[in-house]
Design a protein around this motif. Structure first.
Motif, PDB file in Angstrom:
ATOM      1  N   ARG A  86     -25.575  14.250 -20.390  1.00 46.82           N
ATOM      2  CA  ARG A  86     -24.875  14.179 -19.112  1.00 46.82           C
ATOM      3  C   ARG A  86     -23.544  14.923 -19.182  1.00 46.82           C
ATOM      4  NH1 ARG A  86     -24.033   8.340 -17.546  1.00 46.82           N
ATOM      5  NH2 ARG A  86     -26.144   8.370 -18.331  1.00 46.82           N
ATOM      6  N   GLU A  87     -22.851  14.792 -20.303  1.00 50.74           N
ATOM      7  CA  GLU A  87     -21.588  15.510 -20.473  1.00 50.74           C
ATOM      8  C   GLU A  87     -21.812  17.011 -20.557  1.00 50.74           C
ATOM      9  OE1 GLU A  87     -19.668  13.854 -23.847  1.00 50.74           O
ATOM     10  OE2 GLU A  87     -19.005  12.072 -22.770  1.00 50.74           O
ATOM     11  N   LYS A  88     -22.855  17.427 -21.255  1.00 53.60           N
ATOM     12  CA  LYS A  88     -23.168  18.857 -21.345  1.00 53.60           C
ATOM     13  C   LYS A  88     -23.488  19.427 -19.965  1.00 53.60           C
ATOM     14  CE  LYS A  88     -25.083  19.187 -25.996  1.00 53.60           C
ATOM     15  NZ  LYS A  88     -26.296  19.504 -26.768  1.00 53.60           N
ATOM     16  N   LEU A  89     -24.277  18.697 -19.207  1.00 54.09           N
ATOM     17  CA  LEU A  89     -24.642  19.175 -17.872  1.00 54.09           C
ATOM     18  C   LEU A  89     -23.437  19.215 -16.938  1.00 54.09           C
ATOM     19  CD1 LEU A  89     -28.065  17.373 -17.396  1.00 54.09           C
ATOM     20  CD2 LEU A  89     -27.661  19.780 -17.928  1.00 54.09           C
ATOM     21  N   ALA A  90     -22.573  18.233 -17.048  1.00 55.68           N
ATOM     22  CA  ALA A  90     -21.352  18.231 -16.231  1.00 55.68           C
ATOM     23  C   ALA A  90     -20.469  19.411 -16.622  1.00 55.68           C
ATOM     24  CB  ALA A  90     -20.596  16.918 -16.414  1.00 55.68           C
ATOM     25  N   PHE A  91     -20.421  19.711 -17.890  1.00 52.48           N
ATOM     26  CA  PHE A  91     -19.636  20.848 -18.360  1.00 52.48           C
ATOM     27  C   PHE A  91     -20.205  22.156 -17.808  1.00 52.48           C
ATOM     28  CE2 PHE A  91     -18.470  23.959 -21.659  1.00 52.48           C
ATOM     29  CZ  PHE A  91     -17.097  23.827 -21.590  1.00 52.48           C
ATOM     30  N   GLN A  92     -21.526  22.304 -17.824  1.00 59.68           N
ATOM     31  CA  GLN A  92     -22.167  23.504 -17.281  1.00 59.68           C
ATOM     32  C   GLN A  92     -21.928  23.632 -15.779  1.00 59.68           C
ATOM     33  OE1 GLN A  92     -23.623  26.068 -18.801  1.00 59.68           O
ATOM     34  NE2 GLN A  92     -23.010  25.114 -20.721  1.00 59.68           N
ATOM     35  N   ARG A  93     -21.972  22.511 -15.060  1.00 55.52           N
ATOM     36  CA  ARG A  93     -21.691  22.557 -13.620  1.00 55.52           C
ATOM     37  C   ARG A  93     -20.261  22.993 -13.354  1.00 55.52           C
ATOM     38  NH1 ARG A  93     -24.759  17.781 -13.592  1.00 55.52           N
ATOM     39  NH2 ARG A  93     -22.863  16.535 -13.667  1.00 55.52           N
ATOM     40  N   THR A  94     -19.344  22.569 -14.207  1.00 53.20           N
ATOM     41  CA  THR A  94     -17.943  22.966 -14.052  1.00 53.20           C
ATOM     42  C   THR A  94     -17.787  24.463 -14.269  1.00 53.20           C
ATOM     43  OG1 THR A  94     -17.272  20.790 -14.847  1.00 53.20           O
ATOM     44  CG2 THR A  94     -15.597  22.514 -14.846  1.00 53.20           C
ATOM     45  N   ILE A  95     -18.462  25.008 -15.269  1.00 51.22           N
ATOM     46  CA  ILE A  95     -18.413  26.448 -15.521  1.00 51.22           C
ATOM     47  C   ILE A  95     -18.990  27.216 -14.337  1.00 51.22           C
ATOM     48  CG2 ILE A  95     -19.390  28.294 -16.950  1.00 51.22           C
ATOM     49  CD1 ILE A  95     -19.184  26.361 -19.329  1.00 51.22           C
ATOM     50  N   LEU A  96     -20.130  26.773 -13.838  1.00 55.01           N
ATOM     51  CA  LEU A  96     -20.753  27.445 -12.688  1.00 55.01           C
ATOM     52  C   LEU A  96     -19.879  27.345 -11.445  1.00 55.01           C
ATOM     53  CD1 LEU A  96     -24.478  26.426 -13.192  1.00 55.01           C
ATOM     54  CD2 LEU A  96     -23.454  28.677 -13.535  1.00 55.01           C
ATOM     55  N   SER A  97     -19.229  26.232 -11.276  1.00 55.40           N
ATOM     56  CA  SER A  97     -18.332  26.061 -10.134  1.00 55.40           C
ATOM     57  C   SER A  97     -17.163  27.033 -10.211  1.00 55.40           C
ATOM     58  CB  SER A  97     -17.830  24.623 -10.085  1.00 55.40           C
ATOM     59  OG  SER A  97     -16.882  24.464  -9.079  1.00 55.40           O
ATOM     60  N   ASN A  98     -16.625  27.211 -11.397  1.00 58.30           N
ATOM     61  CA  ASN A  98     -15.522  28.158 -11.580  1.00 58.30           C
ATOM     62  C   ASN A  98     -15.986  29.579 -11.266  1.00 58.30           C
ATOM     63  OD1 ASN A  98     -12.900  28.957 -12.300  1.00 58.30           O
ATOM     64  ND2 ASN A  98     -13.514  29.333 -14.409  1.00 58.30           N
ATOM     65  N   GLN A  99     -17.174  29.945 -11.723  1.00 56.97           N
ATOM     66  CA  GLN A  99     -17.706  31.273 -11.445  1.00 56.97           C
ATOM     67  C   GLN A  99     -17.970  31.465  -9.952  1.00 56.97           C
ATOM     68  OE1 GLN A  99     -21.122  31.385 -13.983  1.00 56.97           O
ATOM     69  NE2 GLN A  99     -19.923  31.871 -15.806  1.00 56.97           N
ATOM     70  N   THR A 100     -18.471  30.445  -9.298  1.00 61.48           N
ATOM     71  CA  THR A 100     -18.730  30.520  -7.862  1.00 61.48           C
ATOM     72  C   THR A 100     -17.439  30.703  -7.085  1.00 61.48           C
ATOM     73  OG1 THR A 100     -20.650  29.086  -8.150  1.00 61.48           O
ATOM     74  CG2 THR A 100     -19.789  29.308  -5.923  1.00 61.48           C
ATOM     75  N   THR A 101     -16.401  30.013  -7.501  1.00 55.17           N
ATOM     76  CA  THR A 101     -15.103  30.152  -6.840  1.00 55.17           C
ATOM     77  C   THR A 101     -14.569  31.567  -7.002  1.00 55.17           C
ATOM     78  OG1 THR A 101     -14.627  27.821  -7.241  1.00 55.17           O
ATOM     79  CG2 THR A 101     -12.759  29.236  -6.706  1.00 55.17           C
ATOM     80  N   PHE A 102     -14.715  32.136  -8.210  1.00 56.22           N
ATOM     81  CA  PHE A 102     -14.265  33.511  -8.418  1.00 56.22           C
ATOM     82  C   PHE A 102     -15.043  34.475  -7.524  1.00 56.22           C
ATOM     83  CE2 PHE A 102     -14.906  37.599 -10.599  1.00 56.22           C
ATOM     84  CZ  PHE A 102     -13.613  38.074 -10.481  1.00 56.22           C
ATOM     85  N   LEU A 103     -16.354  34.285  -7.429  1.00 57.97           N
ATOM     86  CA  LEU A 103     -17.157  35.166  -6.582  1.00 57.97           C
ATOM     87  C   LEU A 103     -16.788  35.023  -5.108  1.00 57.97           C
ATOM     88  CD1 LEU A 103     -20.629  34.866  -8.320  1.00 57.97           C
ATOM     89  CD2 LEU A 103     -19.037  36.800  -8.376  1.00 57.97           C
TER      90      LEU A 103
END
Length: 96
Positions: free
Chosen positions: A8-25
């Motif tokens: 669950r922590e790994k998946l939350a971490f991956q969602r955070t990374i994807l969210s950061n990338q989405t914000t940049f885009l």
């Protein structure tokens, strides 16, 4: 050891990374919209101050791009710091 919690922590971490990338885009997309608007505004409005409006839109585009890069890098550093803490928690879970 509770493997579900680690996953669950790994998946939350991956969602955070994807969210950061989405914000940049999103910053990049908005910057490009302003750039295109700046490049075409002079053709649409045939007024004496058309060049000024064009430069204003291009300047806004540049500011948005710089803000997006700055935001991405700042958040990326924070995310990497949090990853270190997640690693500490993994050691704590494996002790039990």
């Amino acid at each position: 050891m509770n493997k579900d919690l680690i996953l669950r922590e790994k998946l939350a971490f991956q969602r955070t990374i994807l969210s950061n990338q989405t914000t940049f885009l999103a910053f990049l997309r908005t910057s490009m919209y302003f750039l295109v608007a700046g490049l075409t505004i002079n053709n649409l409005l045939e007024v004496s101050y058309g060049r000024v409006i064009e430069y204003v839109f291009i300047f806004i585009s540049f500011i948005l791009f710089v803000a997006g890069v700055f935001n991405y890098r700042t958040q990326h550093k924070k995310i990497l710091e949090c990853e270190k803490h997640i690693g500490d928690y993994k050691d704590e879970y494996s002790k039990h």
